[in-house]
Write an enzyme that holds these catalytic residues in place. Structure first.
Site, PDB file in Angstrom:
ATOM      1  N   ASP A  82      36.099  29.684  44.978  1.00 19.36           N
ATOM      2  CA  ASP A  82      36.036  29.202  46.339  1.00 19.36           C
ATOM      3  C   ASP A  82      35.806  28.002  46.581  1.00 19.36           C
ATOM      4  O   ASP A  82      34.564  27.558  46.342  1.00 19.36           O
ATOM      5  CB  ASP A  82      35.357  30.178  47.305  1.00 19.36           C
ATOM      6  CG  ASP A  82      35.744  31.779  47.138  1.00 19.36           C
ATOM      7  OD1 ASP A  82      36.569  32.158  45.920  1.00 19.36           O
ATOM      8  OD2 ASP A  82      35.237  32.647  47.758  1.00 19.36           O
ATOM      9  N   GLU A  94      38.624  38.600  52.537  1.00 20.11           N
ATOM     10  CA  GLU A  94      37.725  37.593  52.056  1.00 20.11           C
ATOM     11  C   GLU A  94      38.029  36.339  52.937  1.00 20.11           C
ATOM     12  O   GLU A  94      39.237  36.030  53.221  1.00 20.11           O
ATOM     13  CB  GLU A  94      37.488  37.304  50.603  1.00 20.11           C
ATOM     14  CG  GLU A  94      37.400  38.684  49.822  1.00 20.11           C
ATOM     15  CD  GLU A  94      37.284  38.187  48.332  1.00 20.11           C
ATOM     16  OE1 GLU A  94      36.389  38.985  47.763  1.00 20.11           O
ATOM     17  OE2 GLU A  94      37.814  37.649  48.057  1.00 20.11           O
TER      18      GLU A  94
HETATM   19  C1  FRU Z   1      36.311  35.219  47.039  1.00 17.24           C
HETATM   20  C2  FRU Z   1      34.934  35.675  46.722  1.00 17.24           C
HETATM   21  C3  FRU Z   1      34.149  35.647  47.996  1.00 17.24           C
HETATM   22  C4  FRU Z   1      32.967  35.668  47.638  1.00 17.24           C
HETATM   23  C5  FRU Z   1      32.920  34.735  46.459  1.00 17.24           C
HETATM   24  C6  FRU Z   1      32.088  35.037  45.408  1.00 17.24           C
HETATM   25  O1  FRU Z   1      36.912  34.750  46.094  1.00 17.24           O
HETATM   26  O2  FRU Z   1      35.054  37.056  46.292  1.00 17.24           O
HETATM   27  O3  FRU Z   1      34.602  36.719  49.024  1.00 17.24           O
HETATM   28  O4  FRU Z   1      31.901  35.141  48.546  1.00 17.24           O
HETATM   29  O5  FRU Z   1      34.130  34.934  45.806  1.00 17.24           O
HETATM   30  O6  FRU Z   1      31.974  34.080  44.444  1.00 17.24           O
END
Ligand code: FRU
Length: 610
Positions: free
Chosen positions: A154, A323
């Site tokens: 992300d 998310e």
């Molecule tokens: C989304 C996610 C988020 C989390 C991150 C962990 O892709 O699962 O929810 O903060 O990646 O790397």
């Protein structure tokens, strides 16, 4: 063309290095095998880096770094057992003059110490003062942001300040698979050329560093100074809690708020996204209550004390987890009317399987978000991008000129760890500027157009065609050969009597991407089933389909090709479609044909990337 440059010294910008092992492998390193799964590595030499040999198919070894006998940090590294895929650097410079011992716990399935001693990692551990970050990957994009080595997911904490766009990202510096989450950092003055900065936030005792956001605290509400950049992210330990950090050096380094965590909940909650609500004079924070398929909305006067105000969810697409939220207002149809947009990334359960970004349009009164309903009184499911590789998309805070500029992670959790690269994994999408438009069904939708800065990438067109009829026999144009075929294609087609227009990208290895404009269905499909290497995951070969949001049989496309990605923006961003591809050789031609009846290319230009 290497437009991603690094501001770090040669020594700091170490990359995953191939073939670094040599005769001096164990020079300056003492190895003590304590048991089948436990080895001490003592660093005796004075070097800048310890290069750790990685074999990706292995399980993680736990590397406990002891400084003068005390545990300083633990990292997880897939130490090599039978062969070395690549090396990752462990930076020894912060520990100059100290006694460094790595207490390593492996899980290599060995039955005796004698066998364990043969593991490839021990004879290939290397001390080094130099690093080589030269790109070794044929699929590394040229004009998209990528980490110079290691894993990225992300985008995080983006903010704009003093003419600089800051982009943080979920980063593993110790391998090209997801692990050891930290915030990597890059900066840019034009959203095209990115400079790699040192890692901004590393794991703490509360956990690794998951996704989050940053904002400028110009009113000094938190008491860290009116110039402070404030960040909020999820500390991922046994529990997921929210941690406040602040920076006094424009986001280069961050201090950890000692009273963290500032928000705790009983079930998984993550990816805090905050902004200053000038009207109410308070901070608003949206938090993904992941398993509950809802976004929680909090407010605070100072970013330290948060009050839960409302929740929005249990509507729209709800498979998998919710998310990475984002909440912002946008102008409607270029007028002064404003509506709010709540972005809810979701995985799995995306429109074409796995990860995708859905959004809701509605109103926000400072405490509560209320989504608009459609004519039937339902809250419709809306997708921001109609490809398989667009996820965790969030926007920059404090962008200039009231712009709402967003960027996504150009991959999908279904196969992100398996794509055919090793030195690095994952790129970001092109940055996109967002707006709202009213479609013919009376609904408001999000338009994503490539940020205006992207026009500066265009070289002199290699193909320029106007007013040309197309029939069954394809009109075929060469794609630029320079830079591995990276280009932007601009094509306006008038379907006229045709019911289907076929746009095919192909190479001499027989690989192709077929895009089909179905005039009656008002859709554009993208078929990557024969696009190149597709067999690394059963979820990769796919056809994705976007609504074209046009009424008149005219379609206007901007297609960006960059080594292993294709982004299609249609009808001024009314739809976007992002898909990865891994062709053996770059695509060399674009052929356009009409399956039935004749159509017309009003305009076609192919721009090489400067
Ligand atoms: C989304 C996610 C988020 C989390 C991150 C962990 O892709 O699962 O929810 O903060 O990646 O790397």
């Amino acid at each position: 063309m290497n437009i991603i440059k690094s501001s770090l010294t040669a020594a700091m910008m170490l990359g995953a290095i191939a073939g670094a092992a040599g005769a001096s492998t164990t020079e300056g390193i003492e190895i003590d095998h304590l048991g089948v799964n436990n080895t001490l590595v003592r660093i005796k030499g004075e070097s800048k880096y310890l290069l750790l040999p990685v074999q990706e198919s292995n399980d993680d070894a736990q590397v406990n770094v002891l400084v003068d006998g005390n545990l300083d940090r633990t990292i997880n590294v897939r130490l090599a057992k039978s062969k070395v895929d690549y090396y990752v650097p462990f930076d020894l410079t912060p520990y100059r003059g100290r006694n460094i011992v790595m207490n390593i716990v492996t899980s290599q399935g060995r039955t005796s110490v004698r066998e364990a001693k043969d593991d490839a990692c021990w004879k290939n551990l290397t001390l080094s003062d130099t690093l080589d970050t030269t790109n070794r990957e044929k699929y590394r994009p040229v004009y998209h942001h990528t980490p110079s080595y290691g894993w990225m997911n992300d985008p995080n904490g983006m903010f704009y300040k003093d003419g600089v766009w800051h982009l943080y990202y979920q980063y593993n510096p110790y391998g090209s698979k997801w692990q050891n989450m930290s915030w990597g950092h890059s900066t840019s003055k034009d959203l095209i050329h990115w400079t790699h900065e040192p890692i901004a936030i590393e794991p703490t005792g509360l956990g690794t560093v998951f996704s989050g956001s940053c904002a400028l605290d110009t009113t000094d509400s938190a008491g860290f100074g009116s110039d402070a950049v404030i960040g909020m992210y999820t500390s991922a330990g046994v529990s997921q809690t929210q941690s406040l950090v602040w920076s006094k050096d424009n986001g280069r380094t961050f201090e950890f708020y000692p009273s963290n965590p500032v928000i705790t909940l009983e079930s998984e909650a993550r990816d805090p996204n905050m902004f200053w609500d000038a009207k109410a004079g308070q901070w608003v924070l949206v938090l993904a209550h992941a398993l509950d398929h809802e976004m929680l909305i909090f407010t605070s006067p100072d970013m330290k004390d948060w009050t839960l105000r409302s929740s929005f969810g249990k509507v729209g697409a709800q498979d998998g987890v919710w998310e990475c939220p984002d909440l912002f207002k946008l102008k409607v149809d270029g007028t002064d009317k404003e509506k709010w947009v709540l972005i809810c990334n979701l995985n799995p359960g995306g429109i074409f399987g796995g990860s995708a970004t859905q959004y809701f349009v509605g109103d926000f009164d400072g405490n509560t978000f209320k989504a608009d309903t459609d004519a039937a009184g339902n809250i419709p499911v809306k997708w921001m991008d109609f490809g398989k590789d667009h996820y965790a998309t969030v926007s920059w805070s404090d962008a200039p000129d009231n712009r709402r500029t967003a960027i996504g992670w150009m991959s999908n959790w279904q196969y992100a760890g398996e794509v055919p690269t090793m030195q690095f994994r994952s790129a970001n999408t092109l940055p996109r500027d967002l707006s709202l438009f009213t479609a013919s069904d009376g609904e408001l939708y999000l338009a994503s157009t490539p940020s205006p800065e992207m026009k500066a990438l265009r070289g002199t067109p290699t193909v320029s065609v106007r007013n040309t009829d197309i029939r069954k026999k394809a009109v075929s144009c060469p794609l630029p050969a320079a830079n591995g075929g990276v280009c932007e294609i601009l094509v306006d087609v008038n379907a006229r009597k045709s019911s289907k227009i076929n746009l095919t990208l192909a190479n001499n290895a027989g690989e192709k991407v077929v895009m089909l404009y179905d005039v009656a269905a008002h859709t554009l499909s993208f078929d990557r089933r024969e696009s190149g290497i597709v067999d690394f995951s059963q979820d990769f070969p796919a056809v994705t389909v976007a609504p074209t949001f046009e009424e008149n049989g005219k379609i206007s496309l901007r297609i960006f090709i960059d080594k292993s990605s294709i982004e299609v923006f249609g009808n001024d961003g009314r739809f976007a479609m992002t898909n990865l591809v891994f062709p053996e050789n770059p695509y060399t031609s674009l052929s356009i044909s009409s399956t039935v009846g004749n159509a017309r290319i009003d305009n076609l230009k192919i721009y090489p990337i400067k």
